[in-house]
Design an enzyme around this catalytic site. Structure first.
Site, short mmCIF file in Angstrom:
data_model
loop_
_atom_site.label_atom_id
_atom_site.label_comp_id
_atom_site.label_asym_id
_atom_site.label_seq_id
_atom_site.Cartn_x
_atom_site.Cartn_y
_atom_site.Cartn_z
CE LYS A 194 -1.97 2.77 2.82
NZ LYS A 194 -1.79 3.99 2.01
N GLY A 247 6.68 4.84 8.54
CA GLY A 247 5.81 6.01 8.67
C GLY A 247 5.96 6.60 10.05
CB SER A 248 3.81 8.89 11.92
OG SER A 248 2.59 8.17 11.86
CB THR A 249 6.25 7.29 16.42
OG1 THR A 249 7.61 7.43 15.96
CG2 THR A 249 6.26 6.52 17.72
CB VAL A 251 0.56 5.39 11.61
CG1 VAL A 251 0.01 4.26 10.76
CG2 VAL A 251 -0.31 6.63 11.44
CD GLU A 270 12.59 4.18 8.61
OE1 GLU A 270 12.33 5.14 9.39
OE2 GLU A 270 12.70 4.28 7.38
CB CYS A 304 12.51 9.12 8.68
SG CYS A 304 13.28 7.99 7.55
CD GLU A 401 9.96 12.32 11.62
OE1 GLU A 401 8.87 11.76 11.85
OE2 GLU A 401 10.90 11.75 11.04
P1 ADP Z 1 3.09 10.49 7.66
O1 ADP Z 1 2.84 11.08 9.01
O2 ADP Z 1 4.49 10.59 7.22
O3 ADP Z 1 2.05 10.82 6.63
P2 ADP Z 1 1.82 8.05 8.25
O4 ADP Z 1 2.34 7.19 9.33
O5 ADP Z 1 0.55 8.79 8.48
O6 ADP Z 1 3.01 8.97 7.86
O7 ADP Z 1 1.64 7.22 6.91
C1 ADP Z 1 2.55 6.25 6.45
C2 ADP Z 1 1.77 5.16 5.74
O8 ADP Z 1 0.89 4.57 6.70
C3 ADP Z 1 0.89 5.65 4.60
O9 ADP Z 1 0.87 4.67 3.57
C4 ADP Z 1 -0.48 5.75 5.26
O10 ADP Z 1 -1.56 5.62 4.35
C5 ADP Z 1 -0.43 4.54 6.19
N1 ADP Z 1 -1.38 4.63 7.32
C6 ADP Z 1 -1.92 5.72 7.89
N2 ADP Z 1 -2.76 5.38 8.88
C7 ADP Z 1 -2.76 4.01 8.94
C8 ADP Z 1 -3.40 3.04 9.77
N3 ADP Z 1 -4.25 3.40 10.72
N4 ADP Z 1 -3.13 1.74 9.56
C9 ADP Z 1 -2.25 1.36 8.61
N5 ADP Z 1 -1.63 2.22 7.79
C10 ADP Z 1 -1.86 3.54 7.95
#
Ligand code: ADP
Length: 503
Positions: A194, A247-249, A251, A270, A304, A401
Site C-alpha cells: 500500500k 511512517g509515523s510513530t 501509526v 521504521e 526521517c 519530527e
Molecule cells: P506520515 O505522518 O508521514 O504521513 P503516516 O504514518 O501517516 O506517515 O503514513 C505512512 C503510511 O501509513 C501511509 O501509507 C499511510 O496511508 C499509512 N497509514 C496511515 N494510517 C494508517 C493506519 N491506521 N493503519 C495502517 N496504515 C496507515
C-alpha cells in the site's frame, strides 16, 4: 531570501512529457477498479491542482489482493522456484526500471514535489541497485548444520515468511518501496503493497514493470488507498503473515496493536527520527556547513533521517552560524523539475501547514529565527529554508519530527555534553559526527543510541548497509542481509543418531 522559480515563471527549463498511465489497483496481475468504484485525487504540490484520480482500495480490495497473494504463496511457483531463477527475474525487473528512469522520476516529482534531477540520478537508479543486490542474495539463503548436544543432529531451513503487507510513506515513494519489496521477493514471499495516498503513481508503474519482468501474477499486488481503511485492513488481516511499515510513530503503534489483536503477525517498524549532527571544533567549517545544509534541507526536510538538530562546539559556533545563514540564502527553492533548484514544495497542504506551525512554535518558545521562516512563491507548498538559533532542548522544534526544511542550531562545550544532548530524544534513527579526531568519532559513534551513524558524511546509504531504528524510531532493519532475514522463518529439522534416547 532564497529565489523562487516557481511554475513556468522563468521558462529556463523544459518539463518532461509526463503521461499518467496507471491509476487502478493491481491485483493478481491485472489493473482493476476498486470494488466500490471510488477514486481519490492525486495532487501536484507545485500548484495544489489535481493530476489524476486513483482507484481507492478499501478492506474488500485488500481481501482480494491478499487472496491472490495467499494463493501465489500457498500453491504458486514463486516460493518454490530456485533462488537463482527468482534472482534472474528480479534482475530483469531492475533492467526495466533502468529503461524507464525518467518516467518514474517524473511521477515521484509530480506526486511528492521531489527534485526530478535527484530522482533521475539517485532515487530510481538506487531502486534498481537495491533490487540487484537482493537478486544476488536470492540463491544464497542458507541454514546451519547443528551438532546437537543430545544424540541427535539437525539443520535449519530458512523459509519465506509468507504473505507480506508493505505499508509505504510518501517521502521516498520509490526508495522505501524497494527497501521492502526487494528482500521480500528474494526470500520467496508474496505481497500486498500500500503506497501512501499522497504518492500512488510510481508504485502502480512498478507493478506493471514487475509483470513485464515475469514476476508471476499474485506475487506483487498494489492496493492504493488511505491509511485508516486500506492500511488498517492490511495491519489487521488474518491471512497476512508479516507487516513491514515505514511512517509515523503514532501509526506504527496502531499497526502493531492491530497485528497483536488479529493473528499476531510479525511486525517491523521504521518510524520517525530527530537526528543529531554533532560538529566539533576541529571540523572544516565550510564542509560542516554544507553537510548541515544538506542534512536539514535535502528533500525539503521530508526525510526521517534529516539532521534537524545541529550541535556545534563553542569554538566554531559563531563562524558556523554566520556561514550557515549565508549558505541558506543560496539554496534555491522552486519547481522540482528545474535542474537549478535545490528544494521543491512540501508534499501537500497539510504538511505545508504543519511545518509553518512548527516555525511559529519555535518563535513562540523563544528561539531566534536566523533566516527563512515563511512560505514562498504565490502557489503550491513552498517554504523557505529556515534556521533557528538559541534553540533549547525542551522546545518543540528540538524534540518533534518536523519533516520540513527547518534547522535548529545549538551550542555545546564538551564531548560528554554533546553525547547527552544527542541522546536526549525519544527517537534513535541516525546521527552524524563531524571531526578529524578518530578517538572522538569512535567514542561518539559508540555512545549514541541510533541505528546508523555517519562520520564526516550524511545520508550515506548503501544496499549492503542495514538501516533502522533504536528506541521509538522502531525495530527491524531495511537493507543489508539483515533485511532478508526479516522475510524468512527459521525452521529446525532434527533426526536422531543411532544411540539416541529419542529412538
Ligand atoms: P506520515 O505522518 O508521514 O504521513 P503516516 O504514518 O501517516 O506517515 O503514513 C505512512 C503510511 O501509513 C501511509 O501509507 C499511510 O496511508 C499509512 N497509514 C496511515 N494510517 C494508517 C493506519 N491506521 N493503519 C495502517 N496504515 C496507515
Amino acid at each position: 531570501m532564497s529565489s523562487v522559480s516557481n511554475g513556468n515563471s522563468n521558462g529556463s527549463f523544459k518539463m518532461p512529457d509526463i503521461k499518467i498511465k496507471f491509476t487502478k489497483l493491481f491485483i493478481n496481475g491485472q489493473f482493476v477498479d476498486s470494488i466500490s468504484g471510488k477514486t481519490f485525487e492525486s495532487r501536484d504540490p507545485r500548484t495544489g491542482e489535481v493530476t489524476a484520480r486513483i482507484a481507492e482500495g478499501e478492506k474488500a480490495d485488500v481481501d482480494l489482493a491478499v487472496k491472490a497473494a495467499r494463493e501465489a504463496f500457498d500453491h504458486g511457483v514463486w516460493p518454490r522456484m530456485s533462488g537463482y531463477e527468482r534472482g534472474r527475474i528480479m534482475s530483469k525487473f531492475a533492467d526495466l526500471i533502468d529503461e524507464n528512469v525518467e518516467e518514474l522520476a517524473a511521477l515521484d516529482s509530480l506526486d511528492a514535489g521531489k527534485l526530478f534531477s535527484h530522482g533521475k540520478l539517485m532515487d530510481i537508479p538506487g531502486v534498481s541497485r537495491v533490487l540487484r543486490y537482493y537478486a544476488g542474495a536470492a540463491d544464497k539463503i542458507h541454514g546451519e548444520t547443528l551438532k546437537c548436544s543430545q544424540q541427535c543432529q539437525g539443520y535449519t531451513l530458512k523459509e519465506p515468511i509468507g504473505v507480506v503487507g508493505h505499508i509505504v510513506p510518501w517521502n521516498y515513494p520509490s526508495t522505501i518501496l524497494f527497501f521492502k519489496v526487494s528482500p521480500a521477493l528474494a526470500a520467496g514471499c508474496t505481497m500486498v503493497v500500500k503506497p501512501a495516498e499522497q504518492t500512488p503513481l510510481s508504485a502502480l508503474y512498478y507493478a506493471h514493470l514487475a509483470k513485464q519482468a515475469g514476476i508471476p501474477d499474485g506475487v506483487l499486488n498494489v492496493v492504493t488507498g488511505f491509511g485508516p481503511t486500506a492500511g488498517a485492513a492490511i495491519a489487521s488481516h488474518m491471512e497476512i503473515d508479516k507487516v513491514s511499515f515505514t511512517g509515523s510513530t503514532e501509526v506504527g503503534r496502531a499497526v502493531m496493536e492491530a497485528a497483536a489483536r488479529s493473528n499476531l503477525k510479525s511486525v517491523s517498524l521504521e518510524l520517525g527520527g530527530k537526528c543529531p549532527l554533532i560538529i566539533f571544533d576541529d571540523a572544516d567549517v565550510d564542509m560542516a556547513v554544507n553537510l548541515a545544509r544538506v542534512a536539514s534541507f535535502l528533500n525539503k526536510g521530508e526525510v526521517c533521517v534529516a539532521g534537524s538538530r545541529i550541535y556545534v562546539q563553542e569554538g566554531i559556533y559563531n563562524e558556523f552560524v554566520k556561514k550557515a545563514a549565508e549558505s541558506a540564502k543560496t539554496w534555491v527553492v522552486g519547481d522540482p523539475f528545474d535542474p537549478h533548484v535545490n528544494q521543491g514544495p512540501q508534499v501537500d497542504k497539510a504538511q505545508f501547514e504543519k511545518v509553518l506551525q512548527y516555525i511559529e512554535d519555535g518563535k513562540r518558545e523563544g528561539a531566534t529565527l536566523l533566516t527563512g521562516g515563511k512560505p514562498c512563491g504565490d502557489q503550491g507548498y513552498y517554504i523557505e529554508p529556515t534556521i533557528f538559533t538559541d534553540v533549547k532542548d525542551h522546545m518543540l522544534i528540538a524534540q518533534d519530527e518536523i519533516f520540513g526544511p527547518v534547522m535548529s542550531l545549538m551550542k555545546f562545550k564538551t564531548i560528554e555534553e554533546a553525547i547527552e544532548k544527542a541522546n536526549n530524544t525519544k527517537y534513535g534513527l541516525a546521527a552524524g559526527i563531524v571531526t578529524k579526531d578518530l578517538n572522538t568519532a569512535n567514542r561518539v559513534s559508540r555512545s549514541i543510541r541510533a541505528g546508523i551513524i555517519w562520520i564526516n558524511c550524511y545520508f550515506a546509504f548503501d544496499a549492503d548497509c542495514p538501516f533502522g531504528g533504536f528506541k521509538m524510531s522502531g525495530f527491524g532493519r531495511d537493507m543489508g542481509l539483515d533485511a532478508l532475514d526479516k522475510y524468512l522463518h527459521v525452521k529446525s529439522v532434527v533426526t536422531p543418531l543411532y544411540d539416541s534416547p529419542w529412538l
